[in-house]
Design an enzyme around this catalytic site. Structure first.
Site, PDB file in Angstrom:
ATOM      1  N   CYS A  46       0.831  -1.215   0.000  1.00 27.28           N
ATOM      2  CA  CYS A  46       0.000   0.000   0.000  1.00 27.28           C
ATOM      3  C   CYS A  46       0.860   1.257   0.000  1.00 27.28           C
ATOM      4  CB  CYS A  46      -0.911   0.026   1.214  1.00 27.28           C
ATOM      5  SG  CYS A  46      -1.870  -1.478   1.413  1.00 27.28           S
TER       6      CYS A  46
ATOM      7  N   ASN B 126      -3.476  -9.561   7.210  1.00 25.05           N
ATOM      8  CA  ASN B 126      -2.688  -9.778   8.423  1.00 25.05           C
ATOM      9  C   ASN B 126      -3.482 -10.546   9.475  1.00 25.05           C
ATOM     10  OD1 ASN B 126       0.028  -8.090   8.474  1.00 25.05           O
ATOM     11  ND2 ASN B 126      -1.437  -6.998   7.215  1.00 25.05           N
TER      12      ASN B 126
ATOM     13  N   TYR C 215     -16.012  15.893  21.253  1.00 26.30           N
ATOM     14  CA  TYR C 215     -16.145  17.252  20.727  1.00 26.30           C
ATOM     15  C   TYR C 215     -15.136  18.182  21.375  1.00 26.30           C
ATOM     16  CZ  TYR C 215     -17.628  22.104  20.703  1.00 26.30           C
ATOM     17  OH  TYR C 215     -17.624  23.466  20.617  1.00 26.30           O
TER      18      TYR C 215
ATOM     19  N   TRP D  40     -22.243  18.896  17.460  1.00 26.42           N
ATOM     20  CA  TRP D  40     -22.811  17.684  16.858  1.00 26.42           C
ATOM     21  C   TRP D  40     -21.838  17.272  15.760  1.00 26.42           C
ATOM     22  CZ3 TRP D  40     -27.090  15.171  18.609  1.00 26.42           C
ATOM     23  CH2 TRP D  40     -28.013  15.883  19.380  1.00 26.42           C
TER      24      TRP D  40
END
Lengths: 446, 446
Positions: free
Chosen positions: B42, B303, B424, B432
């Protein structure tokens, strides 16, 4: 129906807006003692960091929008002082000193929390500041400008204290922090909190742990924080030793208080009186891991609670599952995040906790820009349940923490969490995400 | 016991290492046809992007470490060609051309996948490249250097194609991409994929959608990709139209193949023969949302599968829950992430899917540095279950996706997910979180 809301910030205005939107013919009255409503309190340290920004940038919605566009009877400068549960009335006084009294069918107490200020000499001196309301923020900013502040002492080392340390260093103000306990972040795994300490010190924040503050006194050119064996000179002192729920009005009315004197509410946000709800920083909540009551005053819960109250007075029967204690904050370039229970909290809740902590890389093998990330995980030896996770790193901690937070809501075991198909690409994590590596390590000890 | 592994990359070496570690007296033989083992495939696009880096940086562990430190009988340059399930033998040929045959007690087929190369004229010309093995990566890098490549055509627009587009643009190479289908990322919500298209175009990647490639031909100074109504001139052509499982040896032996001709395995990674396992890109898996077989070749699964095989030949009885289809990739400054099912996949699996997509901000109201983030969520109208999430944004998408991935493993409803206590703080999200806002919107339609 007349719906009266005491408190015009997150929980109060969320409830008022949603109630009015879903039932436009309802009379919705909000009583707010200050002149400010609906602002991002959590944004204050970042606003204070920037001398060019107005504190009012943090106002999410202007009072006149609530009044004119949404049809909410929003009364700023109105301090509620007494609730009569029998007569179903609220009375108080406005900023002109005139008394008022009004009837309610349903009442929401959303009075929030206030910074704790110890009853010690000198904590009322000018230049000694707390930070909770927008007015506190304006006062701090004005004081820094007016007195050309170059040196601040912060009492306390919680997340607001740490965010303020960063904000002030950003303005090239010297910062010294002091607290009585000898441990920086007591809830945190020591290997992880060590990283936070290093980050603070490498940004020239001076930490004085284990010093009981005795007084603050006026000295030539400023203030002095007086401890047993330490005196800190500063032009401004910030008191950030925590907050306490504004539950006095509820207590006086005879409503039941719960943990840490927060207003006790059930999962529908109802208090011990069927017509009275409470939400936001003044109310308690259920913890999804312990099933017990907890008081963790944070913004998402306040907004969610406000919505639930609005839904429930309209008969929707909403029941909130509760909180997982998920929190994140930034300290200079570090992201510090947690969800669920620390080892100590898990022990207190009757679990048999086992923890591991690891150091991992934030990106794949050989990928440039990688940095170290600390992850701690707690599981229960008896049940195998995941109980909590803590993380600290320069990238990727803030949003990673949401994954174990969801796992806590789902009451997953550590093993089930270790099996989750998490995202991988070289710029964002190793193939085995640090959370999975930690879970794999923890499994060996469970 | 003699444990033979065919294939020396993620799944194969994970299995060999873990088996040898947990049972040092086991004979563990790995047959790898190339000279490379255990590398981060990758990472190749990011390595190709940097002319100063050696491709061998991507080798996670050297062959000699496996041989000398771990005691694994690692035979590189050994191509397995035939499995005899009756005799329990594997035979083949080494790079010197000599034949070999060996017996196994337990066998793992971890042969991976290969890039698909269409049987069309000119796809065997020099300068036409696939990208899967480390040798492919070296060849591409060498070709760019040797031919001073300044212009590349990429056939295909999957995630490897997109990562390669970024890598080549980073070396100031012109990139044109072409594919027969008219849609950039067919699995993606169109509002989200539009953001990806804009990102590619603003980085001067030319996209030619809806053009069937007919041939590649040699022209003066390079190659030409010939389509119906379009000819693309380039010095190098990258073929990235997808991969196919290397299941030929398994099929020939009479083992059962499953979806997309991947080797069919049960949750313990066992094939249709009790002594033969398969893991990694050549094997299929169960999808946790559909409960059905899926073939989504990604590194974490390889893996994890390798480990499970090692545990199972040692009698540990490990059963893997399956995959959620979680994936993330980077395209220039965008993070593109998904987990679970698209609307189309959900329909095909028998659900009654409803989707919403929103645009949100990555940080809190008034917080500097905020950018737009697109979030799509799919739920099932019948059961209320969360089925899938897609995200695209400049920050916070890569790790956010893990939260709904965990929710899919836990078989949460959209409502339960909407109740989760997510993190948050102003630098990291609105109060939100965009995922919660999306869930709240989706709830209204369920």
């Amino acid at each position: 129906m007349q719906f009266v809301v005491i408190g015009g910030d997150a929980a109060g205005m969320s409830a008022a807006s949603r109630a009015k939107r879903n039932k436009p013919d309802m009379d919705v009255i909000v009583l707010e003692q200050t002149a400010d409503v609906s602002y991002s309190a959590c944004g204050m340290p970042y606003n204070i960091a920037d001398p060019d920004r107005e504190m009012d940038d943090l106002v999410v919605r202007q009072a006149q929008v609530f009044r004119e566009k949404q049809g909410i009877d929003l009364r700023t400068g109105h301090r509620a002082e007494r609730i009569d549960l029998e007569a179903k009335t609220v009375s108080g006084r406005n900023s002109e000193g005139d008394g008022f009294e009004m009837a309610y069918d349903k009442l929401l107490i959303a009075t929030g929390a206030s910074p704790m200020i110890p009853s010690l000499p000198g904590f009322d001196l000018p230049g000694v500041m707390g930070l909770k309301s927008l007015e506190d923020g304006r006062r701090i900013k004005r004081f820094i400008d007016d007195h050309h502040v170059k040196k601040v002492a912060i009492i306390g080392m919680g997340y607001i204290a740490l965010e303020m340390a960063e904000a002030l260093r950003g303005r090239d103000i010297q910062v010294a922090m002091v607290k009585p306990r000898p441990i920086l972040l007591p809830w945190m795994n020591p290997n992880l909190s060590e990283t936070v300490r290093e980050e603070l010190e490498s940004n020239d924040v001076t930490l004085h742990l284990g010093h009981e503050v005795k007084a603050i006194q006026d000295i030539e050119g400023g203030l002095q924080v007086v401890c047993d064996d330490l005196n800190l000179d500063a032009q401004m002192v910030l008191v950030a030793i925590g907050v306490t729920p504004n539950s006095g009005i509820a207590e006086q009315a005879g409503l039941e208080l719960g943990i840490q004197k927060a207003i006790s509410v059930d999962r529908s946000l109802r208090t011990s009186n069927e017509h009275v709800y409470s939400a936001g920083d003044c109310a308690d909540a259920y913890h999804v891991v312990t099933g017990q009551k907890a008081w963790i005053p944070l913004a998402l819960r306040a907004n969610r609670g406000g919505w639930a109250v609005a839904d429930n007075i309209l008969g929707k029967g909403v029941s909130l599952e509760g909180i997982a204690g998920t929190a994140v904050f930034k300290v200079f370039d570090l992201q510090v995040a947690r969800t669920g229970l620390s080892v100590k909290e898990a022990e207190e809740a009757g679990f048999d906790p086992v923890e591991v902590d690891i150091k991992a890389r934030t990106r794949a093998h050989a990928h440039p820009g990688s940095s170290a990330m600390g992850v701690q995980m707690v599981g229960d030896k008896k049940s195998g349940l995941l109980l909590g996770v803590q993380m600290v790193g320069r990238e990727g901690a803030a949003h990673r923490i949401d994954a174990p937070a969801v796992a806590l809501h789902a009451k997953m075991t550590v093993e089930a969490f270790s099996q989750c198909d998490l995202a991988y690409a070289p710029p964002f994590s190793p193939t085995w995400d640090p959370m999975l590596t930690t879970a794999n390590q923890l499994l060996k000890r469970l």
